[in-house]
Scaffold this active site. Structure first.
Site, PDB file in Angstrom:
ATOM      1  N   ARG A 161      20.962  81.923 133.066  1.00 10.34           N
ATOM      2  CA  ARG A 161      20.028  82.851 133.722  1.00 10.34           C
ATOM      3  C   ARG A 161      19.162  83.540 132.680  1.00 10.34           C
ATOM      4  NH1 ARG A 161      24.239  82.723 137.343  1.00 10.34           N
ATOM      5  NH2 ARG A 161      23.532  81.616 139.209  1.00 10.34           N
ATOM      6  N   ASP A 190      22.378  76.153 134.298  1.00 12.09           N
ATOM      7  CA  ASP A 190      22.297  76.706 135.659  1.00 12.09           C
ATOM      8  C   ASP A 190      20.932  76.362 136.238  1.00 12.09           C
ATOM      9  OD1 ASP A 190      22.869  78.317 138.016  1.00 12.09           O
ATOM     10  OD2 ASP A 190      24.438  79.208 136.776  1.00 12.09           O
ATOM     11  N   HIS A 264      23.880  74.013 141.268  1.00  9.96           N
ATOM     12  CA  HIS A 264      23.335  74.825 140.169  1.00  9.96           C
ATOM     13  C   HIS A 264      22.609  73.961 139.124  1.00  9.96           C
ATOM     14  CE1 HIS A 264      24.737  78.853 141.183  1.00  9.96           C
ATOM     15  NE2 HIS A 264      25.910  78.370 141.507  1.00  9.96           N
ATOM     16  N   ASP A 326      31.012  75.290 141.691  1.00 10.94           N
ATOM     17  CA  ASP A 326      30.900  76.422 142.614  1.00 10.94           C
ATOM     18  C   ASP A 326      29.610  76.368 143.408  1.00 10.94           C
ATOM     19  OD1 ASP A 326      29.568  76.859 140.083  1.00 10.94           O
ATOM     20  OD2 ASP A 326      29.007  78.818 140.857  1.00 10.94           O
ATOM     21  N   GLU A 327      29.617  77.041 144.533  1.00  9.01           N
ATOM     22  CA  GLU A 327      28.411  77.309 145.325  1.00  9.01           C
ATOM     23  C   GLU A 327      27.537  76.057 145.485  1.00  9.01           C
ATOM     24  OE1 GLU A 327      27.792  82.017 144.300  1.00  9.01           O
ATOM     25  OE2 GLU A 327      26.807  80.580 142.977  1.00  9.01           O
ATOM     26  N   ASP A 420      29.537  91.678 135.545  1.00  4.90           N
ATOM     27  CA  ASP A 420      28.110  91.814 135.864  1.00  4.90           C
ATOM     28  C   ASP A 420      27.905  92.891 136.932  1.00  4.90           C
ATOM     29  OD1 ASP A 420      29.355  90.160 137.784  1.00  4.90           O
ATOM     30  OD2 ASP A 420      27.511  89.044 138.208  1.00  4.90           O
TER      31      ASP A 420
HETATM   32  C1  TNX Z   1      28.590  83.775 141.789  1.00  5.70           C
HETATM   33  S1  TNX Z   1      31.010  83.134 140.183  1.00  5.70           S
HETATM   34  C2  TNX Z   1      28.345  82.734 140.905  1.00  5.70           C
HETATM   35  C3  TNX Z   1      27.296  82.877 139.891  1.00  5.70           C
HETATM   36  C4  TNX Z   1      26.568  84.186 140.020  1.00  5.70           C
HETATM   37  C5  TNX Z   1      27.564  85.284 140.305  1.00  5.70           C
HETATM   38  C6  TNX Z   1      26.981  86.655 140.338  1.00  5.70           C
HETATM   39  C7  TNX Z   1      30.406  81.755 140.368  1.00  5.70           C
HETATM   40  C8  TNX Z   1      31.275  80.661 140.056  1.00  5.70           C
HETATM   41  N1  TNX Z   1      29.143  81.633 140.807  1.00  5.70           N
HETATM   42  O1  TNX Z   1      26.413  81.788 139.962  1.00  5.70           O
HETATM   43  O2  TNX Z   1      25.888  84.431 138.834  1.00  5.70           O
HETATM   44  O3  TNX Z   1      28.170  85.029 141.554  1.00  5.70           O
HETATM   45  O4  TNX Z   1      27.975  87.644 140.395  1.00  5.70           O
END
Ligand code: TNX
Length: 608
Positions: A161, A190, A264, A326-327, A420
């Site tokens: 980031r 990312d 990501h 993740d995500e 954070d």
């Molecule tokens: C979730 S924690 C994310 C990050 C973000 C973060 C902000 C994780 C594995 N993924 O991409 O930066 O929340 O708190």
């Protein structure tokens, strides 16, 4: 009992001008056992270091590195001195636990025993024991036997980031070593940037490492977003990455690289759009949040990722490679005929299983190359790959499930380990943060061993990690502000046995000494709230307010009349008596000014 002791301590030494006693043991993380002796050992320019063993010699060099940074001179390394010496001994005759050490200080000298990592940590404890009284450096006599609770004590830094250069990374690594933190998880890729040179794919650093603009303010502050119009980014060359790996290893820190997949990855797609799901064109985004763009699950993608990982493996000797996971929104795979065909051809149930299938392939590749895979807890969703280690971030549930299935786990729950998040509730006193609230005591009081696991299952918990995501962290100063002092609390979570942790002792007695060191080393940190103790004064029937700063030798300016406190208001110099005896209330407002002249935000406490 402990609490009473601490109160007694407050009464005796409870002034802001925290006068550190010459025999005070203020080591963080708190050692497993420390018995005070009598007398002190004085370190002078004539003191020598005696290194017994090749590893001891290397650690002697590190002693001088840290010692010189703090006191401006080095000690001779010598093999014969019998007195006035600091003896480092890695030629063990006794067997100590991994990273454990014994440190004995008498008035005649210092003796540190352990393996290379143990003696290195003995040296860090020694450095924290040195008291500067005038021109004299003295070390209180003590006998320490120490070892960590957890093998994994880490910090993750997101350089995707915002990019932080190699010097800043080294600065953080130095403090990690001081705190006996031993894993540096380097989040190198990312959506908003790719940060590692890959020789086979030069566009990753020519294109993916740069964005032309970033949003200003918080994610929800402006709709539509307002952009700053400034190009930003950067990357590490392979040579720089290797240098960081070595720098870390010299400090007993293992660097674990993270290459995110299958999500990501927007920055990659901006350079290699053929690896996406046909939803381009893509550009490196300048806004945060979870992005829909993910890799397609085709052969060219695996070829790309295996090529990248091959170069990554050659740089990083760690047995772990973190692959993110993740995500990953599944929308693109849902609407892609190609992804659906892969699901069908491989008898997969849905897109979650497709993600597992994806990660399974990567795990096979890593295992074949002698590496173990770590992923965020989402990798549990379509069935966990056989040998994966899980990093539990969405609370502890993922970690608990993985440990029950016999997988290794690193605890990193957002409830306690997301540094954070803001350090105080009041957004007027804190800089912009991502949301959430994580004060120092919540980090400190975390126990990485969930009660839901049996003692046998708890053995799968390798340790703990704090995560420094950097969406709202564009500068080095802010980075350090967010990391410290919370990483200091993290150090004790990872090292010290839960039963010997004590927040009052940490924040009121030991943190002040450590923050003074951190400040002296030129590192920024958030000046924490002081410990304000309110007691009934028996003689007068009034309230007695005692303020203990968390930074040694700082000044406190205060008001009790409701007006703003600053350096023109009263200087605290011993406890304050409230001006009335009935039940009226007032508000104490104060600021902390550190020895290096840094000023805290204004804090306030209601006195009832
Ligand atoms: C979730 S924690 C994310 C990050 C973000 C973060 C902000 C994780 C594995 N993924 O991409 O930066 O929340 O708190």
């Amino acid at each position: 009992m402990k609490k009473n002791f601490f109160l007694l301590f407050l009464i005796l030494f409870g002034s802001t001008a925290f006068a550190q006693q010459a025999d005070e043991i203020t080591i963080i993380p708190k050692p497993a056992s420390a018995e005070k002796g009598t007398g002190v050992f004085v370190i002078s320019k004539r003191t020598s270091i005696v290194a017994k063993g090749a590893d001891a010699e290397k650690v002697a060099g590190m002693f001088n590195y840290f010692f010189n940074k703090k006191y401006g001179f080095t000690l001779k390394i010598n093999n014969s001195a019998l007195t006035d010496a600091i003896v480092l001994n890695t030629m063990l005759r006794i067997k100590l636990p991994e990273e454990g050490y014994q440190l004995k200080v008498t008035s005649k000298g210092v003796n540190i025993v352990g393996d290379r990592s143990g003696v290195f940590y003995g040296v860090q404890s020694l450095l924290q024991l040195i008291h500067e009284t005038g021109a004299q450096l003295s070390v209180p006599a003590v006998n320490i036997n120490d070892q960590p609770s957890f093998a994994y004590r880490g910090i993750m830094l997101d350089v995707g980031r915002h990019f932080f250069d190699a010097n800043e990374v080294k600065k953080i690594l130095d403090v990690m070593a001081y705190l006996k933190l031993n894993k540096f998880h380097w989040h190198l890729t990312d959506d908003q940037g790719w940060r590692l040179e890959i020789k086979k794919y030069p566009k990753l650093t020519a294109i993916s490492a740069w964005r032309d603009s970033s949003i200003i303010g918080g994610y929800g502050d402006f709709s539509p977003f307002i952009y700053d119009g400034k190009k930003s980014g950067g990357f590490y060359t392979q040579e720089q990455a290797r240098e960081i790996v070595k720098y870390a290893a010299d400090r007993n820190i293992e660097v674990i690289p993270e290459i995110e997949m299958p999500g990501h990855c927007t920055a990659v797609l901006a350079a290699y759009p053929e690896l996406g799901n046909g939803t381009g064109p893509y550009k490196v985004p300048g806004y945060w949040g979870v992005h829909n763009t993910i890799y397609n699950p085709g052969e060219p993608t695996f070829k790309f990722l295996e090529d990248v990982l091959t170069e990554v493996i050659a740089i990083f000797p760690s047995k772990y490679i973190h692959i993110g996971g993740d995500e990953v929104p599944k929308d693109e795979w849902k609407s892609s005929a190609f992804a659906q065909k892969i699901i069908h051809d491989n008898n997969l149930k849905d897109e979650h299983e497709l993600q597992s299938w994806f990660i399974n392939r990567i795990e096979k590749f890593l295992n074949k190359n002698g590496k173990n895979l770590i992923g965020w807890d989402e990798i549990l969703e379509g069935g966990l790959t056989p040998n994966a280690t899980v990093m539990s971030w969405r609370g502890e549930a993922g970690g608990i499930q993985a440990a029950k299935e016999g997988h290794n786990v690193i605890m990193s729950p957002n409830s306690n380990m997301y540094i954070d998040h803001a350090q105080a509730k009041d957004s007027k006193t804190e800089p912009l943060a991502i949301g959430g609230f994580l004060p120092l005591n919540v980090v400190y009081n975390y126990n990485p061993l969930p009660a839901a696991l049996t003692p046998e299952q708890q053995k799968s918990i390798l340790g703990v990690q704090a995560n420094m995501w950097t969406e709202y962290v564009p500068t080095n100063n802010k980075l350090e502000y967010m990391i410290f002092p919370r990483a200091i609390a993290l150090a004790e979570v990872g090292w010290t046995k839960t039963e010997s942790k004590n927040y009052d002792d940490f924040v009121g007695r030991r943190l002040p000494a450590v923050l003074k060191d951190i400040e002296k080393a030129g590192i920024n940190y958030r000046i924490p709230e002081a410990n304000v103790v309110i007691a009934d004064d028996a003689q007068t029937g009034r309230k007695k307010i005692t303020i203990i700063s968390s930074v040694a030798q700082s000044k406190i300016y205060y008001t009790i009349d409701g007006h703003k406190a600053d350096n023109t208001t009263d200087l605290y110099s011993g406890s304050i008596l409230t001006p009335f005896t009935n039940g009226r209330q007032l508000t104490l407002k104060y600021i902390v000014v550190t020895p290096g002249n840094r000023t805290s935000s204004e804090f306030s406490v209601d006195i009832k």
